[in-house]
Write a protein that holds these residues in place. Sequence first.
Motif, PDB file in Angstrom:
ATOM      1  N   ASP A 362      -2.569  -7.222  -0.391  1.00  0.00           N
ATOM      2  CA  ASP A 362      -3.275  -6.111  -1.040  1.00  0.00           C
ATOM      3  C   ASP A 362      -3.679  -5.049  -0.016  1.00  0.00           C
ATOM      4  OD1 ASP A 362      -4.934  -4.688  -3.081  1.00  0.00           O
ATOM      5  OD2 ASP A 362      -6.573  -5.448  -1.843  1.00  0.00           O
ATOM      6  N   LEU A 363      -4.297  -5.467   1.077  1.00  0.00           N
ATOM      7  CA  LEU A 363      -4.746  -4.509   2.086  1.00  0.00           C
ATOM      8  C   LEU A 363      -3.576  -3.825   2.781  1.00  0.00           C
ATOM      9  CD1 LEU A 363      -7.701  -6.531   3.681  1.00  0.00           C
ATOM     10  CD2 LEU A 363      -7.869  -4.523   2.199  1.00  0.00           C
ATOM     11  N   ALA A 364      -2.536  -4.602   3.101  1.00  0.00           N
ATOM     12  CA  ALA A 364      -1.374  -4.013   3.762  1.00  0.00           C
ATOM     13  C   ALA A 364      -0.672  -3.014   2.850  1.00  0.00           C
ATOM     14  CB  ALA A 364      -0.402  -5.107   4.190  1.00  0.00           C
ATOM     15  N   GLY A 365      -0.566  -3.348   1.560  1.00  0.00           N
ATOM     16  CA  GLY A 365       0.071  -2.436   0.608  1.00  0.00           C
ATOM     17  C   GLY A 365      -0.698  -1.149   0.431  1.00  0.00           C
ATOM     18  N   ARG A 366      -2.021  -1.238   0.319  1.00  0.00           N
ATOM     19  CA  ARG A 366      -2.829  -0.024   0.160  1.00  0.00           C
ATOM     20  C   ARG A 366      -2.880   0.795   1.444  1.00  0.00           C
ATOM     21  NH1 ARG A 366      -8.133  -0.779  -1.098  1.00  0.00           N
ATOM     22  NH2 ARG A 366      -8.207  -3.038  -0.928  1.00  0.00           N
ATOM     23  N   ALA A 367      -2.726   0.129   2.593  1.00  0.00           N
ATOM     24  CA  ALA A 367      -2.656   0.869   3.852  1.00  0.00           C
ATOM     25  C   ALA A 367      -1.376   1.695   3.907  1.00  0.00           C
ATOM     26  CB  ALA A 367      -2.714  -0.094   5.036  1.00  0.00           C
ATOM     27  N   ARG A 368      -0.253   1.107   3.488  1.00  0.00           N
ATOM     28  CA  ARG A 368       1.024   1.830   3.485  1.00  0.00           C
ATOM     29  C   ARG A 368       0.993   3.019   2.544  1.00  0.00           C
ATOM     30  NH1 ARG A 368       3.183  -3.508   3.842  1.00  0.00           N
ATOM     31  NH2 ARG A 368       3.297  -3.608   1.556  1.00  0.00           N
ATOM     32  N   GLU A 369       0.242   2.890   1.452  1.00  0.00           N
ATOM     33  CA  GLU A 369       0.150   3.969   0.465  1.00  0.00           C
ATOM     34  C   GLU A 369      -1.018   4.907   0.743  1.00  0.00           C
ATOM     35  OE1 GLU A 369      -0.138   1.957  -3.240  1.00  0.00           O
ATOM     36  OE2 GLU A 369       1.854   1.041  -3.100  1.00  0.00           O
ATOM     37  N   ASN A 370      -1.721   4.680   1.863  1.00  0.00           N
ATOM     38  CA  ASN A 370      -2.874   5.500   2.246  1.00  0.00           C
ATOM     39  C   ASN A 370      -3.953   5.492   1.160  1.00  0.00           C
ATOM     40  OD1 ASN A 370      -4.143   6.984   4.217  1.00  0.00           O
ATOM     41  ND2 ASN A 370      -3.348   8.943   3.497  1.00  0.00           N
ATOM     42  N   LYS A 371      -4.213   4.308   0.592  1.00  0.00           N
ATOM     43  CA  LYS A 371      -5.174   4.185  -0.494  1.00  0.00           C
ATOM     44  C   LYS A 371      -6.368   3.300  -0.131  1.00  0.00           C
ATOM     45  CE  LYS A 371      -1.921   4.999  -4.303  1.00  0.00           C
ATOM     46  NZ  LYS A 371      -1.325   4.433  -5.545  1.00  0.00           N
ATOM     47  N   LEU A 372      -6.551   3.038   1.152  1.00  0.00           N
ATOM     48  CA  LEU A 372      -7.709   2.246   1.565  1.00  0.00           C
ATOM     49  C   LEU A 372      -8.990   3.053   1.385  1.00  0.00           C
ATOM     50  CD1 LEU A 372      -6.365   0.617   4.856  1.00  0.00           C
ATOM     51  CD2 LEU A 372      -6.792  -0.554   2.689  1.00  0.00           C
ATOM     52  N   SER A 373     -10.050   2.383   0.996  1.00  0.00           N
ATOM     53  CA  SER A 373     -11.358   3.038   0.889  1.00  0.00           C
ATOM     54  C   SER A 373     -12.102   2.866   2.206  1.00  0.00           C
ATOM     55  CB  SER A 373     -12.170   2.411  -0.247  1.00  0.00           C
ATOM     56  OG  SER A 373     -12.543   1.087   0.089  1.00  0.00           O
ATOM     57  N   PRO A 374     -13.109   3.708   2.490  1.00  0.00           N
ATOM     58  CA  PRO A 374     -13.875   3.546   3.732  1.00  0.00           C
ATOM     59  C   PRO A 374     -14.464   2.156   3.886  1.00  0.00           C
ATOM     60  CG  PRO A 374     -14.352   5.664   2.728  1.00  0.00           C
ATOM     61  CD  PRO A 374     -13.508   4.911   1.736  1.00  0.00           C
ATOM     62  N   ASP A 375     -14.856   1.523   2.776  1.00  0.00           N
ATOM     63  CA  ASP A 375     -15.460   0.196   2.862  1.00  0.00           C
ATOM     64  C   ASP A 375     -14.451  -0.862   3.293  1.00  0.00           C
ATOM     65  OD1 ASP A 375     -17.865  -1.355   2.521  1.00  0.00           O
ATOM     66  OD2 ASP A 375     -16.911  -2.294   0.795  1.00  0.00           O
TER      67      ASP A 375
END
Length: 469
Positions: A362-375
């Motif tokens: 989940d975290l790796a996928g959202r990092a690739r899509e630039n969708k990580l939140s500050p938290d």
Amino acid sequence: MAKFELKLPKMGESVAEATITSWLKDVGDTIEADEAVLEIATDKVDSEVPSEVDGVLVEKLFEVDDVVQVGQTIAVIETEGGETVEVKAPAAEAEPVAEPAAPKVVADVAQTVVAAKESVEPVVSTEDRFYSPLVKNIAKQEGISQAELDSISGTGKDNRVTKNDIKAYLESRSSAPSPAQKSEPVSATKSEDTKTLDTERRENSIEAPKAVVAPAKDKSKEDKSAAKSIEVSGGDEIIEMTRMGKLISKYMVDSVQTSAHVQSFIEADVTNIWNWRKKVKNDFIKREGENLTFTPIFMEAVTKALKEFPMMNISVQGDKIIKKKAINVGMAAALPDGNLIVPVIKNADQLNLYGMVKRVNDLAGRARENKLSPDDIQGGTYTVTNVGTFGSIMGTPIINQPQVGILALGAIRKTPAVIEGPEGDYIGIRFKMYLSHSYDHRVVNGALGGQFVKAVKDYLEGWDMDREI
């Protein structure tokens, strides 16, 4: 009519401020609830700030590159009905706020903007040139054709046209008959009060260099090597660092100056893990629809080692050691632009391997899509980075402050090795990798640093080939 104050929302634990990277709406634009008004950046995460109400944007209290504190008013939106809300100035010292514009004036402005948008074709560059939403919006409002827009010289990154560039063009166009005439960027003049506010807001921000010159000496922290000028010849290319590049540069230098870095290296035989994953990965993909990588396996081993050696799960504050209760393991992941970011697996010790796989993917996928939140990047107590992804067999990573340790995972390689068997030693082909452990020698001695990485090795080498997931 009423005024609504759009404030910078809370974006996670320990996130106190953000930098405005672009305005998606301009004064006079109509805004719908949940529609993005501006883009902001905190550390390495970019996100949007949406409006909570329908209305018309009547005032912007900050400009691009300004640093805004959480809870501070960044814009004012005119809404239908209700009572007028007093607007607080962004400066430390409050100043009188002008009376709200009459309803008729606001309505006329909104109507004019809508008419301008309908009369101008959408801005789509014929030269594959990027234009920010703010620049596109100004071009629509001012009736600038695509040919005119493509002719404007840009002073932004990769020659992008900035707000000041397009405003300078409009000023030049008003005094010259040719609409396609290129104008030189003109800096917008500011009042002394505005300059003072800008100085206060930028006091702790990272500014982009305006020209290639020798770095000025800081008398308080004189650095002779940094003060040397660099000769630039005609064939050299000058590349300005990105905002993220500047942040990473600052963090790395600060970390080296803060912690006494020491490294320990150890080789681990991961043949059992290699063969086990090869045996179960296809069934796992069919059953769960997700890939089973080596990363969650390594993260589980690091988490077990942190439980065994809790003094690696600490931070230093002055002359005191803060022993963390939660085990929050960060993992370096790639962003779309090639930079790395460290999302954090919170309470990693409470996850089984299946849960670890889900969280890592989940975290790796959202990092690739630039969708990580500050938290997602806050609260880490230890970090793991996979330098083997780039083919490196080992590395000496820099500690992610305020942590005291970071583990680099080298590439897995087939190597000849001496194997002890019941009938004696023999040479066999094994899958091996190096583990590189960097730790803060102020509080972590060589014994603890070596024992910790040895524990990670033992967990990996003791892998159960019959384990189910």
